[in-house]
Design a protein around this motif. Structure first.
Motif, PDB file in Angstrom:
ATOM      1  N   UNK A 130      45.328  58.683  47.330  1.00 43.83           N
ATOM      2  CA  UNK A 130      46.592  57.924  47.036  1.00 43.83           C
ATOM      3  C   UNK A 130      46.772  56.693  46.580  1.00 43.83           C
ATOM      4  N   UNK A 131      45.465  56.006  47.055  1.00 45.76           N
ATOM      5  CA  UNK A 131      45.491  54.579  46.649  1.00 45.76           C
ATOM      6  C   UNK A 131      45.320  54.516  45.081  1.00 45.76           C
ATOM      7  N   UNK A 132      44.089  55.345  44.962  1.00 43.37           N
ATOM      8  CA  UNK A 132      43.926  55.404  43.496  1.00 43.37           C
ATOM      9  C   UNK A 132      44.771  56.083  42.508  1.00 43.37           C
ATOM     10  N   UNK A 133      45.483  56.592  42.878  1.00 40.82           N
ATOM     11  CA  UNK A 133      46.911  57.249  41.634  1.00 40.82           C
ATOM     12  C   UNK A 133      47.762  55.911  41.571  1.00 40.82           C
ATOM     13  N   UNK A 134      47.755  55.011  42.366  1.00 40.79           N
ATOM     14  CA  UNK A 134      48.901  54.106  42.236  1.00 40.79           C
ATOM     15  C   UNK A 134      49.081  53.454  40.822  1.00 40.79           C
ATOM     16  N   UNK A 135      48.232  52.956  40.178  1.00 35.51           N
ATOM     17  CA  UNK A 135      48.289  52.398  38.890  1.00 35.51           C
ATOM     18  C   UNK A 135      49.164  53.217  38.089  1.00 35.51           C
ATOM     19  N   UNK A 136      49.222  54.691  38.296  1.00 32.78           N
ATOM     20  CA  UNK A 136      49.815  55.561  37.461  1.00 32.78           C
ATOM     21  C   UNK A 136      51.339  55.589  37.999  1.00 32.78           C
ATOM     22  N   UNK A 137      51.809  55.160  39.066  1.00 33.91           N
ATOM     23  CA  UNK A 137      52.969  55.207  39.756  1.00 33.91           C
ATOM     24  C   UNK A 137      53.772  54.124  39.450  1.00 33.91           C
ATOM     25  N   UNK A 138      53.284  53.128  38.803  1.00 35.62           N
ATOM     26  CA  UNK A 138      53.882  51.718  38.876  1.00 35.62           C
ATOM     27  C   UNK A 138      54.185  51.508  37.372  1.00 35.62           C
ATOM     28  N   UNK A 139      55.403  51.205  37.030  1.00 37.78           N
ATOM     29  CA  UNK A 139      56.136  51.201  35.443  1.00 37.78           C
ATOM     30  C   UNK A 139      54.661  50.249  34.687  1.00 37.78           C
ATOM     31  N   UNK A 140      54.425  51.050  33.604  1.00 34.46           N
ATOM     32  CA  UNK A 140      53.376  50.209  32.659  1.00 34.46           C
ATOM     33  C   UNK A 140      53.833  49.118  32.142  1.00 34.46           C
ATOM     34  N   UNK A 141      55.275  49.143  32.045  1.00 32.08           N
ATOM     35  CA  UNK A 141      55.439  47.855  31.614  1.00 32.08           C
ATOM     36  C   UNK A 141      55.133  46.448  32.261  1.00 32.08           C
ATOM     37  N   UNK A 142      55.558  46.577  33.667  1.00 33.81           N
ATOM     38  CA  UNK A 142      55.250  45.565  34.568  1.00 33.81           C
ATOM     39  C   UNK A 142      53.616  45.163  34.632  1.00 33.81           C
ATOM     40  N   UNK A 143      52.936  46.279  34.742  1.00 27.23           N
ATOM     41  CA  UNK A 143      51.438  46.267  34.966  1.00 27.23           C
ATOM     42  C   UNK A 143      50.895  45.467  33.941  1.00 27.23           C
ATOM     43  N   UNK A 144      51.406  45.931  32.655  1.00 22.86           N
ATOM     44  CA  UNK A 144      50.764  45.333  31.398  1.00 22.86           C
ATOM     45  C   UNK A 144      50.793  43.837  31.595  1.00 22.86           C
ATOM     46  N   UNK A 145      52.048  43.528  31.700  1.00 26.39           N
ATOM     47  CA  UNK A 145      52.466  41.984  32.047  1.00 26.39           C
ATOM     48  C   UNK A 145      51.684  41.304  33.022  1.00 26.39           C
ATOM     49  N   UNK A 146      51.574  41.926  34.013  1.00 25.57           N
ATOM     50  CA  UNK A 146      50.678  41.496  35.018  1.00 25.57           C
ATOM     51  C   UNK A 146      49.217  41.248  34.658  1.00 25.57           C
ATOM     52  N   UNK A 147      48.765  42.101  33.972  1.00 21.88           N
ATOM     53  CA  UNK A 147      47.332  42.127  33.378  1.00 21.88           C
ATOM     54  C   UNK A 147      47.443  40.894  32.425  1.00 21.88           C
ATOM     55  N   UNK A 148      48.480  40.744  31.437  1.00 20.76           N
ATOM     56  CA  UNK A 148      48.167  39.777  30.532  1.00 20.76           C
ATOM     57  C   UNK A 148      48.287  38.385  31.329  1.00 20.76           C
ATOM     58  N   UNK A 149      49.106  38.168  32.442  1.00 20.96           N
ATOM     59  CA  UNK A 149      48.693  36.963  33.322  1.00 20.96           C
ATOM     60  C   UNK A 149      47.188  36.868  33.819  1.00 20.96           C
ATOM     61  N   UNK A 150      46.739  37.931  34.417  1.00 21.65           N
ATOM     62  CA  UNK A 150      45.360  37.811  34.952  1.00 21.65           C
ATOM     63  C   UNK A 150      44.205  37.569  33.814  1.00 21.65           C
ATOM     64  N   UNK A 151      44.739  37.880  32.547  1.00 26.10           N
ATOM     65  CA  UNK A 151      43.613  37.591  31.333  1.00 26.10           C
ATOM     66  C   UNK A 151      43.917  36.324  30.929  1.00 26.10           C
ATOM     67  N   UNK A 152      44.943  35.448  31.281  1.00 21.60           N
ATOM     68  CA  UNK A 152      44.946  34.397  30.694  1.00 21.60           C
ATOM     69  C   UNK A 152      43.904  33.346  30.711  1.00 21.60           C
ATOM     70  N   UNK A 153      43.247  32.600  29.716  1.00 19.21           N
ATOM     71  CA  UNK A 153      42.176  32.132  29.768  1.00 19.21           C
ATOM     72  C   UNK A 153      42.130  30.930  30.628  1.00 19.21           C
ATOM     73  N   UNK A 154      43.263  30.097  30.645  1.00 18.10           N
ATOM     74  CA  UNK A 154      42.924  28.913  31.380  1.00 18.10           C
ATOM     75  C   UNK A 154      43.283  29.123  33.100  1.00 18.10           C
ATOM     76  N   UNK A 155      44.557  29.654  32.987  1.00 16.36           N
ATOM     77  CA  UNK A 155      45.090  29.850  34.315  1.00 16.36           C
ATOM     78  C   UNK A 155      45.019  31.190  35.007  1.00 16.36           C
ATOM     79  N   UNK A 156      44.555  32.004  34.074  1.00 10.09           N
ATOM     80  CA  UNK A 156      44.468  33.687  34.838  1.00 10.09           C
ATOM     81  C   UNK A 156      43.390  33.757  35.881  1.00 10.09           C
ATOM     82  N   UNK A 157      43.553  34.758  36.809  1.00  6.75           N
ATOM     83  CA  UNK A 157      42.910  34.710  37.899  1.00  6.75           C
ATOM     84  C   UNK A 157      41.458  35.412  37.452  1.00  6.75           C
ATOM     85  N   UNK A 158      41.167  36.075  36.499  1.00  5.88           N
ATOM     86  CA  UNK A 158      40.039  36.697  36.114  1.00  5.88           C
ATOM     87  C   UNK A 158      39.108  35.469  35.757  1.00  5.88           C
ATOM     88  N   UNK A 159      39.700  34.737  34.912  1.00  2.00           N
ATOM     89  CA  UNK A 159      38.704  33.508  34.390  1.00  2.00           C
ATOM     90  C   UNK A 159      38.547  32.570  35.431  1.00  2.00           C
TER      91      UNK A 159
END
Lengths: 399, 285, 503
Positions: C303-332
């Motif tokens: 059930x947890x692993x299908x969650x990415x499929x259940x959230x609108x791609x629109x919002x998750x893609x924007x979240x990812x864009x934030x996560x990928x931000x070079x200076x302030x993103x969480x990943x970096x």
């Protein structure tokens, strides 16, 4: 088989009787509105019904969809009578033959620049309700009560006071030509020039003239000096300003809500000067337009002139979504608000965003040039000259 | 295939799964975080918002202008009906493709897959015009009706889903139906009484995929449905983020979180069908 | 019984056909009518002929597919040979109507105030007062000059005078009226308070198919979707019309397309391959793990692993864009803290592509997982038992039993997933919009632009605005490419060959 045949007949009759009536009903107004305006229009519609017994339906859809859907829906006769929209749609909607000139009863009630923005070929195509342009938010705790007058001042302040504390001098959305335009326009850059008749000339692109390049180079310098935070999308920009990690922020009145919610002690003023010149941001105007396929054009005009272009309605529109009003009788009241005074001040310096369809070809190439500079992959002059070449080529190709 | 595993065996399995759970959940945690953030930013500096509040959720449930609960209901109803019809039609088609040999079978199979990958750029415009004219014939299936929208979604019944199901049926031995038909069952009865029960897992998969696809479909629904009270959730949500710079991320996030619940609930419910595989017993009869 | 059901069903269908046919006949849509009759004949044949038995199963799905999937394709083909786009949205008829309705206000003639009356038969009568105070009686399109105290005016007293609210209610009726003031000019409603003096601006001649400007005498003739004067001046709006293969030749000879084509094409193929490979391998791997009846917490994981499929791609893609931000993103920030340096996710061409693949993996693996979970169920457990007896390792079992059997149902899906990602415009758009840009490029193609995102941009950001005709041509060309690749894939993998039964 006979039974089946009899059954057929019954069905044919039943279905023939249920043939639909004509689709669109004259004598009833339909308005396509965005969410912010919808509640106000619903209230105004109630008054219209009470006064004349003519019903007005409001259909709410996302702002941008209004333009896109109109082109699909209106020619089929299923479309609205009135739409809410932005002035920069004008070129497309008029050349598409989708909207109709409006008879504004008393143009002197409106801010001139807003009327200009809704003028095409010498005729009014919209009743404006709001104008907007970007300006400068400043954090009073960081830069003082009066804000920042010039970019030179901001540079000084950042170097001496802010940077040592790890605070940026300025944030703006990047790469975003709309927000970066003041740097291009401050020393004389422009998007499209005018021809002899005063109409925009799509082949005269002034984004790489001497002034534009100088302004763009100054933008790069501010990035390099760390005055401007690099590569911030809108959202990141906002959170930097909200958290006090940036002293000023270049954006528009739509951000008031978010800034207030974060409890920042802020002020709003015009964009600072550089070399004594003020950068001209884009002016945007929003208003009501009448569909060319409306069955009730005169009625729509009556509704707009008598019920929408009134102090009450315009104030209600302002209350619902505070943007500086384009309606002068309401402006007196609204301008008591210091935020709105700041916005009006900023808007006075603004230049209307070009409404011609060729504007479509400008954004990407321009945005790419800005991004290359932000990413330190190209020099401003080379990047913007290349972009302008691409833009002119694209426009030429489709002529 | 699956033996009981020792401590080490289950340890690495759980470790790997946890890694993927983190991968799957991390961005969603940010959505959830945004939904509790009254400051309306999507990517704040930390995962826990400075002043978390339930304001966004309150708005979701009480807003008169945006009846989000109603939109979720619309989406669920449309999704359930569409998925049911699609599963029925798909299983018919897949059965024919799997069990019969007829002229045009291979062409049909290939074509049904190929046209599904046609770039749907103009689909909204053309389907709008189509539904408009259908609506002039049969108002109940016209613009701004849920029935019309469902009809449009049925167009996707013969595509990837049919292939998936056909492939599954191909792996079910024909011996069972054959013996049933010897006992006098018609091909339809064999299909209905023998094949369908065996194909339960794949029916559940197709149902699930179709439900999610329908539930989150945006473009067609936004062109065909025009009154707020008939919106689906995906369309309604757009109203919060319509303005490039003034999007209401908090409410959008809250509604997205709530909107994901029906999908998760449905999945929980379908799980048991999804993983009741063919047992030797079933095939041997 | 079955026969009766079939009969009634077919009867109802035929009723619908006949009724639709009658409607189409009355609305003169003969082409659609012919198509409908052919379709009806086909349906009857399929249900009556025993030879056509298998087609009965296909009919419902095929019907909706043809109606709703094939029709848009046909429409796209049609649009691709037209000039449909900004400035050319309306039909020629609509444009002629609009231009003929254009009128010029004679501002010097001033405004006429009016009073309106309705007689017993519902007819409207008007009394106009001109700028010099002259009175005109208007009825049925005709104006009669009258004096104060005229008997004809006195008669109006017997009629009902329309109050302002009545006027508003009658605007549609009143604004359609026109009173001839003299040969060239008409009195028409200007707004609720006044009538104005108008002249029509254009006159269309159907025989000569040209538009005459009544003011200047200039004749406009239809040229390439516009009414055009001899000096090249065009009237807007333009109309849409068939322009042949112009869009295709524009596309195939445009240096903005041909220049970066090879580079963009290579990345498009890489992108589609990587997308399928990553989502499928992760999805399959997880499905196999989660299909294990001995695994604890299976339901939770699934059930947890299908969650990415259940959230609108629109919002998750924007979240990812934030996560990928070079200076302030969480990943970096995490990378900074652990390995000491971040990654220029969205600025560097290679890393931007990696970011896209990661995002698409996140969005797509739940789909593959669900599909594989389902497909795994068709594999008979006995086969594994037999393999175990033969002493096969887990890998051998996977390699020789699971994978080949799974491919029967999932194989075609992978091919279609490839084609889908080949044209997966939305993920690219949501995360990078084709960026980062290429330094010094003369075309607006970015490093991560795939074929469709780039060519659509050309069509939607053209110098005239939006160019649907060009966009349709783009769609068709890309469809040809995708189709060829799909076909090749099928041939290559043998997915179309008959599957061995009773494995």
């Amino acid at each position: 088989m006979k039974k089946v045949a009899a059954l057929c007949l019954v069905f044919v009759l039943a279905l023939a009787l249920s043939l639909p009536a004509a689709a669109s009903v004259p004598g009833e107004l339909l308005i396509w509105s965005d969410g912010e305006r919808a509640p106000v229009l619903t209230a105004v519609a109630r008054k219209f019904v009470a006064e004349y017994g003519i019903s007005v339906k409001i259909q709410e859809l996302p702002f941008g969809d209004i333009r896109d859907n109109l082109a699909i829906v209106a020619p089929t006769g299923e479309g609205p009578d009135i739409i809410v929209g932005a002035h920069d749609w004008l070129g497309q909607l008029v050349t598409d033959g989708l909207i109709e000139p409006i008879d504004i009863e008393d143009p002197s009630l409106f801010v001139q620049s807003a009327l200009d923005a809704f003028t095409w070929g010498g005729q009014y195509y919209g009743i404006p309700y709001a104008i907007e342009s970007i300006g400068l938010f400043y954090n009073k705790d960081l830069v003082g009560e009066d804000g920042i007058g010039s970019f030179e001042e901001l540079e000084e302040l950042t170097k001496n006071e802010l940077a040592p504390k790890g605070i940026y001098g300025l944030v703006l959305p990047q790469p975003d030509p709309y927000h970066t335009f003041p740097f291009f326009s401050v020393l004389g850059g422009y998007v499209f020039g005018f021809d002899e008749e005063g109409a925009l000339n799509a082949l005269d692109v002034g984004l790489a003239n001497a002034g534009a390049v100088e302004g763009f180079e100054y933008f790069e310098k501010l990035l390099d000096e760390g005055v401007i935070a690099r590569a911030t999308p809108y959202d990141t920009m906002m959170s930097l300003f909200q958290n006090g990690q940036a002293a000023t922020m270049m954006t528009g009145p739509w951000a008031f809500g978010d800034v207030r919610a974060a409890g920042v002690n802020y002020g709003f003023t015009q964009i600072p000067s550089y070399k004594g010149q003020f950068g001209k941001p884009f002016l945007g105007a929003q208003g009501f337009m009448v569909s060319a396929f409306s069955e009730n054009k005169m009625l729509a005009n009556i509704f707009l002139n008598e019920f929408v272009a009134t102090k009450d309605t315009m104030l209600a529109i302002y209350e619902g979504d505070p943007r500086p009003t384009a309606f002068l009788p309401a402006a007196e009241i609204i301008n008591e608000d210091p935020d709105m005074r700041g916005v009006m001040e900023a808007a006075e310096k603004a230049t209307p965003m070009p409404q011609i369809p060729a504007m479509n070809s400008v954004w990407t190439a321009w945005s790419d040039a800005i991004e290359l500079v932000i990413n330190q992959q190209a020099a401003p002059k080379a990047a913007i000259e290349n972009a302008v070449e691409t833009i002119i080529q694209t426009i030429r190709d489709s002529m | 295939m699956y033996r009981k595993h020792g401590i080490l065996g289950s340890l690495w399995r759980h470790a790997v799964l946890l890694v993927f759970v983190v991968f799957a959940l991390f961005p969603i945690l940010w959505v959830i975080s945004a939904s509790f953030n009254p400051a309306n930013t999507l990517v704040g500096q930390g995962l826990i918002p400075p002043n978390p509040s339930l304001d966004n959720y309150r708005e979701v449930f009480t807003s008169e202008q945006y009846p989000i609960a109603l939109w979720i209901k619309n989406s669920v109803v449309i999704g359930l009906i569409t998925s049911t019809l699609v599963v029925i039609m798909t299983s018919f088609a897949a059965y024919a493709f799997s069990r019969f040999r007829f002229k045009g079978r291979r062409t049909g199979l290939f074509a049904s897959l190929l046209i599904q990958v046609f770039p749907q750029m103009l689909a909204a415009v053309s389907i709008y015009l189509l539904v408009l004219s259908i609506g002039r014939l049969i108002p109940a299936l016209g613009l701004n009706t849920h029935a019309g929208l469902i009809m449009v979604y049925l167009g996707g019944a013969m595509g990837v889903n049919a292939w998936l199901m056909k492939g599954y049926l191909d792996t079910i031995p024909t011996s069972l139906e054959e013996s049933a038909m010897i006992d006098g069952a018609s091909p339809f009865q064999a299909f209905y009484m023998i094949i369908l029960p065996l194909a339960r897992p794949i029916l559940a998969v197709v149902f699930m995929l179709q439900f999610i696809g329908t539930y989150s479909e945006l473009i067609l629904a936004s062109v065909l449905i025009s009154s707020t009270e008939k919106y689906t959730l995906a369309v309604g949500l757009q109203l919060f983020i319509q303005d490039q710079y003034a999007s209401r991320w908090g409410v959008f996030a809250a509604a997205s979180v709530l909107g994901a619940l029906p999908i998760v609930l449905l999945f929980l419910f379908l799980q048991k069908h999804l993983v009741t595989g063919l047992t030797s017993g079933a095939v041997k009869g | 019984m079955a026969k009766l059901v079939k009969g009634v069903f077919l009867g109802i269908l035929n009723v619908v056909f006949i009724w639709t046919a009658l409607f189409l006949y009355s609305s003169e849509a003969y082409l659609v009518l012919v198509l409908l009759l052919l379709g009806a004949a086909l349906v009857n044949f399929v249900f009556i002929s025993e030879r056509a038995y298998p087609y009965r199963y296909l009919l419902p799905a095929a019907f909706f597919m043809i109606l709703l999937v094939v029709y848009p394709i046909v429409y796209t083909v049609y649009v691709s040979v037209t000039n449909y786009g900004t400035g050319n949205i309306l039909t020629k008829e609509q444009v002629i109507t609009q231009l003929q309705e254009r009128r010029i206000l004679d501002a010097e003639a001033g405004n006429y105030t009016y009073q309106a009356y309705r007689d017993g038969e519902g007819q409207l009568w008007f009394v106009f007062t001109g700028p010099q105070g002259e009175l005109l009686l208007g009825h049925a399109g005709e104006l009669t000059p009258v004096q104060e105290g005229d008997a004809r005016l006195a008669r109006l007293a017997e009629f009902t005078e329309l109050a302002r609210a009545d006027l508003v209610r009658a605007t549609n009726e009143i604004s359609a009226l026109s009173f001839a003031l003299d040969e060239a000019r008409q009195l028409q409603m200007r707004n609720i308070n006044y009538f104005g003096v108008y002249r029509p601006q254009y006159q269309y001649s159907r025989e000569r198919d040209e538009l005459l400007d009544l003011e200047s005498g200039i004749i406009y003739q239809p040229v390439l979707g516009y009414f055009q004067a001899p000096d090249g001046t065009r009237l807007t709006p333009g109309f849409r019309e068939i322009i042949g293969f112009h869009n295709f030749s524009k596309l195939l000879t445009n240096p903005q397309v041909t220049g970066p084509f090879i580079r963009v094409f290579i990345w498009t193929v890489q992108w589609a391959l990587l997308s399928v490979a990553t989502t499928f391998s992760v999805g399959l791997f997880l499905a196999i793990l989660l299909n294990d009846p001995h695994l604890r917490l299976r339901r939770f994981y699934r059930s947890v692993l299908i969650l990415p499929y259940a959230v609108p791609a629109f919002i998750s893609a924007l979240i990812w864009r934030g996560l990928f931000h070079t200076e302030l993103g969480v990943i970096n920030r995490v990378l900074q803290a652990t390995i000491g340096s971040g990654v220029p996710w969205l600025q560097d061409p290679v890393w931007a592509k990696v970011a896209l693949v990661i995002l698409n993996l996140w969005l797509g693996f739940p789909y593959m997982m669900i599909v594989c979970l389902g497909a795994l169920q068709s594999i008979d457990v006995e086969m594994y038992e037999a393999a175990l007896v033969d002493g096969a390792s887990s890998w051998q079992q996977f390699r020789h039993i699971t994978l080949p059997l799974l491919m029967v149902s999932v194989g075609p899906l992978l091919i279609s997933s490839f084609s889908f990602n080949f044209n997966n415009f939305s993920v690219i758009y949501l995360l990078t919009r084709g960026r980062p840009p290429i330094v010094g490029a003369q075309t607006p193609a970015g490093h991560t632009d795939i074929l469709i995102s780039y060519t659509y941009r050309l069509a939607f950001e053209s110098g005239r605005g939006v160019d649907y005709g060009l966009a349709s041509a783009v769609t068709l060309v890309i469809f040809l490419i995708t189709g060829a690749i799909t076909f090749f894939n099928f041939r290559f993998t043998g997915a179309l060959e008959e599957v061995r039964k009773n494995v």
